[in-house]
Design an enzyme around this catalytic site. Structure first.
Site, PDB file in Angstrom:
ATOM      1  N   GLY A   1      -2.300   1.027   9.854  1.00 27.70           N
ATOM      2  CA  GLY A   1      -3.081   1.677   8.800  1.00 27.70           C
ATOM      3  C   GLY A   1      -4.341   1.743   8.785  1.00 27.70           C
ATOM      4  O   GLY A   1      -5.104   2.796   8.272  1.00 27.70           O
TER       5      GLY A   1
ATOM      6  N   LEU B   1     -13.373  -3.664  13.517  1.00 30.20           N
ATOM      7  CA  LEU B   1     -12.866  -3.969  12.054  1.00 30.20           C
ATOM      8  C   LEU B   1     -12.700  -5.207  11.513  1.00 30.20           C
ATOM      9  O   LEU B   1     -12.652  -5.520  10.245  1.00 30.20           O
ATOM     10  CB  LEU B   1     -11.613  -2.947  11.844  1.00 30.20           C
ATOM     11  CG  LEU B   1     -11.741  -1.436  11.321  1.00 30.20           C
ATOM     12  CD1 LEU B   1     -12.925  -0.842  12.104  1.00 30.20           C
ATOM     13  CD2 LEU B   1     -10.485  -0.897  11.357  1.00 30.20           C
TER      14      LEU B   1
ATOM     15  N   ASP C   1     -10.762   3.409   2.358  1.00 28.40           N
ATOM     16  CA  ASP C   1     -10.768   3.052   3.477  1.00 28.40           C
ATOM     17  C   ASP C   1     -11.626   3.972   4.413  1.00 28.40           C
ATOM     18  O   ASP C   1     -12.436   3.688   5.310  1.00 28.40           O
ATOM     19  CB  ASP C   1      -9.510   2.500   4.217  1.00 28.40           C
ATOM     20  CG  ASP C   1      -8.892   0.957   3.627  1.00 28.40           C
ATOM     21  OD1 ASP C   1      -9.950   0.229   3.023  1.00 28.40           O
ATOM     22  OD2 ASP C   1      -7.715   0.786   3.730  1.00 28.40           O
TER      23      ASP C   1
ATOM     24  N   LYS D   1       0.766  -1.284  -0.105  1.00 21.87           N
ATOM     25  CA  LYS D   1      -0.030  -0.003   0.080  1.00 21.87           C
ATOM     26  C   LYS D   1       1.074   1.387   0.033  1.00 21.87           C
ATOM     27  O   LYS D   1       0.276   2.228  -0.562  1.00 21.87           O
ATOM     28  CB  LYS D   1      -0.808   0.165   1.263  1.00 21.87           C
ATOM     29  CG  LYS D   1      -2.050  -0.760   1.157  1.00 21.87           C
ATOM     30  CD  LYS D   1      -2.915  -0.805   2.538  1.00 21.87           C
ATOM     31  CE  LYS D   1      -4.381  -1.607   2.197  1.00 21.87           C
ATOM     32  NZ  LYS D   1      -5.280  -1.169   3.203  1.00 21.87           N
TER      33      LYS D   1
HETATM   34  P1  ATR Z   1      -3.210  -2.546  10.143  1.00 20.85           P
HETATM   35  O1  ATR Z   1      -2.611  -2.093   8.782  1.00 20.85           O
HETATM   36  O2  ATR Z   1      -4.299  -3.801   9.809  1.00 20.85           O
HETATM   37  O3  ATR Z   1      -3.786  -1.533  11.161  1.00 20.85           O
HETATM   38  P2  ATR Z   1      -0.684  -3.082  11.586  1.00 20.85           P
HETATM   39  O4  ATR Z   1      -0.061  -1.877  11.091  1.00 20.85           O
HETATM   40  O5  ATR Z   1       0.091  -4.200  11.932  1.00 20.85           O
HETATM   41  O6  ATR Z   1      -1.936  -3.450  10.924  1.00 20.85           O
HETATM   42  O7  ATR Z   1      -1.117  -2.533  13.229  1.00 20.85           O
HETATM   43  C1  ATR Z   1      -2.137  -3.488  13.892  1.00 20.85           C
HETATM   44  C2  ATR Z   1      -2.513  -2.832  15.149  1.00 20.85           C
HETATM   45  O8  ATR Z   1      -2.871  -3.789  16.203  1.00 20.85           O
HETATM   46  C3  ATR Z   1      -1.328  -1.981  16.159  1.00 20.85           C
HETATM   47  O9  ATR Z   1      -1.989  -0.916  16.590  1.00 20.85           O
HETATM   48  C4  ATR Z   1      -0.903  -2.950  16.941  1.00 20.85           C
HETATM   49  O10 ATR Z   1      -0.434  -2.352  18.078  1.00 20.85           O
HETATM   50  P3  ATR Z   1       1.219  -2.076  18.192  1.00 20.85           P
HETATM   51  O11 ATR Z   1       1.352  -0.967  17.532  1.00 20.85           O
HETATM   52  O12 ATR Z   1       1.581  -1.675  19.440  1.00 20.85           O
HETATM   53  O13 ATR Z   1       1.793  -3.106  17.569  1.00 20.85           O
HETATM   54  C5  ATR Z   1      -2.208  -3.758  17.224  1.00 20.85           C
HETATM   55  N1  ATR Z   1      -2.103  -4.968  18.056  1.00 20.85           N
HETATM   56  C6  ATR Z   1      -1.662  -6.147  17.529  1.00 20.85           C
HETATM   57  N2  ATR Z   1      -1.615  -7.043  18.303  1.00 20.85           N
HETATM   58  C7  ATR Z   1      -1.920  -6.420  19.445  1.00 20.85           C
HETATM   59  C8  ATR Z   1      -2.304  -7.078  20.846  1.00 20.85           C
HETATM   60  N3  ATR Z   1      -2.050  -8.527  20.994  1.00 20.85           N
HETATM   61  N4  ATR Z   1      -2.727  -5.997  21.699  1.00 20.85           N
HETATM   62  C9  ATR Z   1      -2.886  -4.845  21.539  1.00 20.85           C
HETATM   63  N5  ATR Z   1      -2.612  -4.243  20.172  1.00 20.85           N
HETATM   64  C10 ATR Z   1      -2.200  -5.074  19.275  1.00 20.85           C
END
Ligand code: ATR
Length: 294
Positions: free
Chosen positions: A139, A235, A111, A70
């Site tokens: 994102g 989501l 989005d 992206k």
């Molecule tokens: P996307 O593009 O789908 O948003 P991403 O950039 O990988 O995917 O973001 C994932 C989000 O889920 C992030 O906010 C992540 O938190 P961190 O920034 O601290 O990594 C959050 N996330 C994933 N697993 C998590 C968990 N077990 N507890 C809390 N937040 C989580």
């Protein structure tokens, strides 16, 4: 049937095999009797430039773009729409071919409008004086915050496990709206979440917590019931009812699943490519059927 007139669009990503977009768009083309097809296009990292050039050369009318392309795909396009520019990510490409065979590629992000449309369909009107809590800072969370800002939502609080990412999100998006001062961040803990949700109208899960196969997980603690006045938007759409949405339903809150956002962002892309109004009900039903099979 594919013939000499068939118009092609597809999804560039890595991996793409679990995407619902081919099923959703092909059902829409069929419902409107359009001679168009949507195909998955697995493009490994490092190959995106060749893939995009190939799409244009092959006469594709456009594409969706997903992880991990992206951001990188932006450099290969002739123009970038406002949402894609502000979000730093493209999820839809529109290819326009001139009579001389030359092509122009535009990059868009659907989005944010997809999220705002799904939110309204779910019965929540983002407006002045209403407070939203967004959990996550990737994102997806950026698109949610941007969609809320442009829909005129009141205060927005972004909670994230890694606080620096939430701060980066807010400082990036603050400049794009005169409402930027209403954006705040907090580190994500059980306490900050529960406390923020108490005084909020909307809670959005924009993290991957609860996504299949870890469907038993939720950002919300079991020991506390969700405030019944909340609208809860998850989501995640695999499963359709996440644990968070079940908690919301059980406490009498308004629960909205992530399928609406997928369908709405797809509908905006569909309309861009074909110029026809997207049959959103058909698209939703196709996704629900496909999800029933996983
Ligand atoms: P996307 O593009 O789908 O948003 P991403 O950039 O990988 O995917 O973001 C994932 C989000 O889920 C992030 O906010 C992540 O938190 P961190 O920034 O601290 O990594 C959050 N996330 C994933 N697993 C998590 C968990 N077990 N507890 C809390 N937040 C989580």
């Amino acid at each position: 049937m594919i013939d000499g007139q068939t118009q092609m669009v597809g999804l560039i990503g890595w991996p793409v095999e679990h995407s619902l977009s081919p099923v959703m768009h092909n059902a829409a083309f069929d419902a409107l009797g359009l001679n168009w097809r949507y195909v998955p296009l697995p493009v490994p990292p490092g190959q995106v430039e060749a893939a995009v050039r190939g799409l244009a050369a092959l006469g594709f009318r456009g594409a969706n773009v997903t992880v991990p392309h992206k951001q990188t795909v932006r450099q290969m396009l002739n123009s970038i729409g406002p949402s894609a520019r502000h979000l730093g990510a493209v999820n839809t490409i529109l290819i326009v071919r001139g009579e001389d065979g030359s092509t122009r590629l535009g990059g868009y992000n659907t989005d944010d409008t997809g999220f705002a449309g799904a939110l309204r369909m779910g019965g929540y009107e983002p407006e002045e004086g209403r407070r939203a809590v967004v959990v996550g800072a990737g994102g997806a969370a950026r698109a949610v915050v941007f969609g809320l800002l442009w829909s005129g939502s009141g205060e927005i609080v972004v909670l994230n496990r890694t606080p620096q990412r939430a701060e980066a999100l807010v400082s990036d998006l603050r400049g794009f709206s005169d409402q930027g001062f209403r954006l705040h961040t907090l580190p994500l803990t059980v306490e900050t979440l529960v406390e923020s949700a108490r005084s909020a109208d909307l809670l959005v899960n924009a993290t991957s917590v609860g996504l299949w196969p870890q469907s038993e997980r939720s950002i919300w603690p079991e020991s506390v019931s969700l405030p019944a006045h909340l609208t809860v938007f998850d989501l995640v759409y695999r499963p359709l009812e996440t644990r968070l949405l079940r908690q919301a339903r059980e406490s009498g809150a308004n629960a909205i699943n992530g399928l609406g956002m997928l369908v709405r962002q797809g509908a905006v892309a569909f309309e861009m490519w074909t110029g026809e109004a997207a049959p959103v009900d058909v698209m939703r039903a196709a996704c629900e059927r496909a999800l029933g099979r996983v």
